[in-house]
Write a protein that holds these residues in place. Structure first.
Motif, PDB file in Angstrom:
ATOM      1  N   ALA A  24     -40.022  85.787  56.020  1.00 52.19           N
ATOM      2  CA  ALA A  24     -41.205  85.371  56.774  1.00 52.19           C
ATOM      3  C   ALA A  24     -42.099  84.460  55.924  1.00 52.19           C
ATOM      4  O   ALA A  24     -42.629  83.460  56.423  1.00 52.19           O
ATOM      5  N   LEU A  25     -42.264  84.795  54.655  1.00 51.51           N
ATOM      6  CA  LEU A  25     -43.080  83.979  53.763  1.00 51.51           C
ATOM      7  C   LEU A  25     -42.451  82.608  53.562  1.00 51.51           C
ATOM      8  O   LEU A  25     -43.146  81.589  53.613  1.00 51.51           O
ATOM      9  N   LEU A  26     -41.144  82.577  53.330  1.00 52.21           N
ATOM     10  CA  LEU A  26     -40.461  81.291  53.164  1.00 52.21           C
ATOM     11  C   LEU A  26     -40.628  80.424  54.406  1.00 52.21           C
ATOM     12  O   LEU A  26     -40.868  79.217  54.303  1.00 52.21           O
ATOM     13  N   GLN A  27     -40.522  81.013  55.579  1.00 51.58           N
ATOM     14  CA  GLN A  27     -40.695  80.272  56.823  1.00 51.58           C
ATOM     15  C   GLN A  27     -42.122  79.727  56.926  1.00 51.58           C
ATOM     16  O   GLN A  27     -42.330  78.584  57.299  1.00 51.58           O
ATOM     17  N   ARG A  28     -43.095  80.551  56.583  1.00 53.56           N
ATOM     18  CA  ARG A  28     -44.503  80.123  56.639  1.00 53.56           C
ATOM     19  C   ARG A  28     -44.774  79.001  55.646  1.00 53.56           C
ATOM     20  O   ARG A  28     -45.489  78.041  55.957  1.00 53.56           O
ATOM     21  N   ILE A  29     -44.209  79.101  54.459  1.00 55.47           N
ATOM     22  CA  ILE A  29     -44.377  78.041  53.450  1.00 55.47           C
ATOM     23  C   ILE A  29     -43.772  76.744  53.969  1.00 55.47           C
ATOM     24  O   ILE A  29     -44.378  75.672  53.858  1.00 55.47           O
ATOM     25  N   TYR A  30     -42.577  76.829  54.539  1.00 59.03           N
ATOM     26  CA  TYR A  30     -41.907  75.640  55.074  1.00 59.03           C
ATOM     27  C   TYR A  30     -42.768  74.998  56.165  1.00 59.03           C
ATOM     28  O   TYR A  30     -42.966  73.782  56.174  1.00 59.03           O
ATOM     29  N   GLU A  31     -43.293  75.811  57.087  1.00 61.36           N
ATOM     30  CA  GLU A  31     -44.117  75.284  58.174  1.00 61.36           C
ATOM     31  C   GLU A  31     -45.387  74.619  57.641  1.00 61.36           C
ATOM     32  O   GLU A  31     -45.795  73.568  58.123  1.00 61.36           O
ATOM     33  N   GLU A  32     -45.995  75.234  56.644  1.00 62.73           N
ATOM     34  CA  GLU A  32     -47.217  74.671  56.063  1.00 62.73           C
ATOM     35  C   GLU A  32     -46.926  73.347  55.356  1.00 62.73           C
ATOM     36  O   GLU A  32     -47.687  72.380  55.483  1.00 62.73           O
ATOM     37  N   LEU A  33     -45.833  73.300  54.617  1.00 62.58           N
ATOM     38  CA  LEU A  33     -45.450  72.045  53.964  1.00 62.58           C
ATOM     39  C   LEU A  33     -45.167  70.952  54.988  1.00 62.58           C
ATOM     40  O   LEU A  33     -45.585  69.803  54.823  1.00 62.58           O
ATOM     41  N   GLU A  34     -44.457  71.309  56.038  1.00 63.45           N
ATOM     42  CA  GLU A  34     -44.148  70.354  57.101  1.00 63.45           C
ATOM     43  C   GLU A  34     -45.441  69.809  57.708  1.00 63.45           C
ATOM     44  O   GLU A  34     -45.577  68.603  57.926  1.00 63.45           O
ATOM     45  N   LEU A  35     -46.396  70.676  57.974  1.00 67.96           N
ATOM     46  CA  LEU A  35     -47.680  70.267  58.542  1.00 67.96           C
ATOM     47  C   LEU A  35     -48.437  69.351  57.586  1.00 67.96           C
ATOM     48  O   LEU A  35     -48.929  68.285  57.978  1.00 67.96           O
ATOM     49  N   ARG A  36     -48.507  69.749  56.327  1.00 71.33           N
ATOM     50  CA  ARG A  36     -49.274  68.947  55.364  1.00 71.33           C
ATOM     51  C   ARG A  36     -48.638  67.590  55.105  1.00 71.33           C
ATOM     52  O   ARG A  36     -49.342  66.579  55.006  1.00 71.33           O
ATOM     53  N   VAL A  37     -47.320  67.559  54.969  1.00 72.38           N
ATOM     54  CA  VAL A  37     -46.633  66.282  54.751  1.00 72.38           C
ATOM     55  C   VAL A  37     -46.780  65.397  55.984  1.00 72.38           C
ATOM     56  O   VAL A  37     -47.078  64.209  55.886  1.00 72.38           O
ATOM     57  N   GLY A  38     -46.591  65.984  57.151  1.00 69.30           N
ATOM     58  CA  GLY A  38     -46.742  65.220  58.387  1.00 69.30           C
ATOM     59  C   GLY A  38     -48.136  64.657  58.546  1.00 69.30           C
ATOM     60  O   GLY A  38     -48.315  63.490  58.908  1.00 69.30           O
ATOM     61  N   THR A  39     -49.140  65.466  58.234  1.00 65.86           N
ATOM     62  CA  THR A  39     -50.532  65.015  58.316  1.00 65.86           C
ATOM     63  C   THR A  39     -50.785  63.890  57.328  1.00 65.86           C
ATOM     64  O   THR A  39     -51.404  62.872  57.660  1.00 65.86           O
ATOM     65  N   SER A  40     -50.285  64.052  56.122  1.00 59.51           N
ATOM     66  CA  SER A  40     -50.465  63.024  55.103  1.00 59.51           C
ATOM     67  C   SER A  40     -49.793  61.718  55.512  1.00 59.51           C
ATOM     68  O   SER A  40     -50.359  60.636  55.350  1.00 59.51           O
ATOM     69  N   LEU A  41     -48.598  61.820  56.051  1.00 62.16           N
ATOM     70  CA  LEU A  41     -47.884  60.620  56.494  1.00 62.16           C
ATOM     71  C   LEU A  41     -48.594  59.925  57.648  1.00 62.16           C
ATOM     72  O   LEU A  41     -48.768  58.709  57.648  1.00 62.16           O
ATOM     73  N   THR A  42     -48.990  60.688  58.634  1.00 64.09           N
ATOM     74  CA  THR A  42     -49.574  60.075  59.824  1.00 64.09           C
ATOM     75  C   THR A  42     -50.992  59.563  59.600  1.00 64.09           C
ATOM     76  O   THR A  42     -51.439  58.697  60.348  1.00 64.09           O
ATOM     77  N   ASP A  43     -51.691  60.051  58.592  1.00 66.89           N
ATOM     78  CA  ASP A  43     -53.038  59.548  58.312  1.00 66.89           C
ATOM     79  C   ASP A  43     -53.039  58.058  58.014  1.00 66.89           C
ATOM     80  O   ASP A  43     -54.017  57.375  58.286  1.00 66.89           O
ATOM     81  N   SER A  44     -51.965  57.553  57.454  1.00 66.25           N
ATOM     82  CA  SER A  44     -51.914  56.137  57.077  1.00 66.25           C
ATOM     83  C   SER A  44     -51.209  55.269  58.125  1.00 66.25           C
ATOM     84  O   SER A  44     -51.023  54.075  57.903  1.00 66.25           O
ATOM     85  N   LEU A  45     -50.822  55.859  59.257  1.00 68.27           N
ATOM     86  CA  LEU A  45     -50.109  55.110  60.293  1.00 68.27           C
ATOM     87  C   LEU A  45     -51.024  54.780  61.466  1.00 68.27           C
ATOM     88  O   LEU A  45     -51.961  55.506  61.765  1.00 68.27           O
ATOM     89  N   SER A  46     -50.679  53.700  62.146  1.00 73.56           N
ATOM     90  CA  SER A  46     -51.381  53.361  63.381  1.00 73.56           C
ATOM     91  C   SER A  46     -50.909  54.306  64.486  1.00 73.56           C
ATOM     92  O   SER A  46     -49.908  55.008  64.327  1.00 73.56           O
ATOM     93  N   ASP A  47     -51.618  54.311  65.609  1.00 74.04           N
ATOM     94  CA  ASP A  47     -51.205  55.151  66.729  1.00 74.04           C
ATOM     95  C   ASP A  47     -49.798  54.801  67.195  1.00 74.04           C
ATOM     96  O   ASP A  47     -48.997  55.687  67.497  1.00 74.04           O
ATOM     97  N   ALA A  48     -49.482  53.513  67.229  1.00 77.14           N
ATOM     98  CA  ALA A  48     -48.142  53.081  67.653  1.00 77.14           C
ATOM     99  C   ALA A  48     -47.078  53.576  66.674  1.00 77.14           C
ATOM    100  O   ALA A  48     -45.994  54.003  67.087  1.00 77.14           O
ATOM    101  N   GLN A  49     -47.381  53.529  65.386  1.00 76.23           N
ATOM    102  CA  GLN A  49     -46.433  54.007  64.377  1.00 76.23           C
ATOM    103  C   GLN A  49     -46.247  55.513  64.469  1.00 76.23           C
ATOM    104  O   GLN A  49     -45.134  56.012  64.279  1.00 76.23           O
ATOM    105  N   VAL A  50     -47.322  56.239  64.760  1.00 77.12           N
ATOM    106  CA  VAL A  50     -47.220  57.694  64.923  1.00 77.12           C
ATOM    107  C   VAL A  50     -46.318  58.009  66.111  1.00 77.12           C
ATOM    108  O   VAL A  50     -45.446  58.882  66.027  1.00 77.12           O
ATOM    109  N   GLU A  51     -46.498  57.294  67.215  1.00 79.03           N
ATOM    110  CA  GLU A  51     -45.651  57.504  68.390  1.00 79.03           C
ATOM    111  C   GLU A  51     -44.186  57.210  68.074  1.00 79.03           C
ATOM    112  O   GLU A  51     -43.293  57.945  68.488  1.00 79.03           O
TER     113      GLU A  51
END
Length: 103
Positions: A24-51
């Motif tokens: 359960a902890l490993l799954q939660r860590i994976y989900e949190e990393l996925e969220l943080r990386v995704g957020t970091s990536l999309t912060d620098s993209l335009s709306d069209a690039q995010v889509e």
């Protein structure tokens, strides 16, 4: 590359957790990393690039084909594509293309 497994948990001092809690902890860590990386990536993209990015992640065949043809017109000759075909030999060509575009 960090692998999220029992070795990782041992390295951070959590080897004594019961098996169910470790998973359960490993799954939660994976989900949190996925969220943080995704957020970091999309912060620098335009709306069209995010889509476009979301369509690639969601394996939208039309978006994947359009992206591949615009970025790598001869993608079937690309060494990465050929390696993916070999690695995913049981997968359909569409699955190989989608997996490759998400990589």
């Amino acid at each position: 590359m960090i692998l999220l497994d029992d070795t990782f948990l041992s390295e951070v001092g959590l080897a004594a957790l019961p098996a169910g809690q470790r998973q359960a902890l490993l799954q939660r860590i994976y989900e949190e990393l996925e969220l943080r990386v995704g957020t970091s990536l999309t912060d620098s993209l335009s709306d069209a690039q995010v889509e476009e990015f979301e369509a690639l992640i969601d394996h939208d065949q039309t978006a994947v084909a359009a992206w591949l043809h615009s970025v790598v017109p001869n993608f079937t000759e690309d060494p990465l594509y050929m390696a993916m075909v070999e690695k995913l030999s049981a997968a359909t060509p569409d699955a190989v293309v989608c997996e490759g575009s998400a990589a």
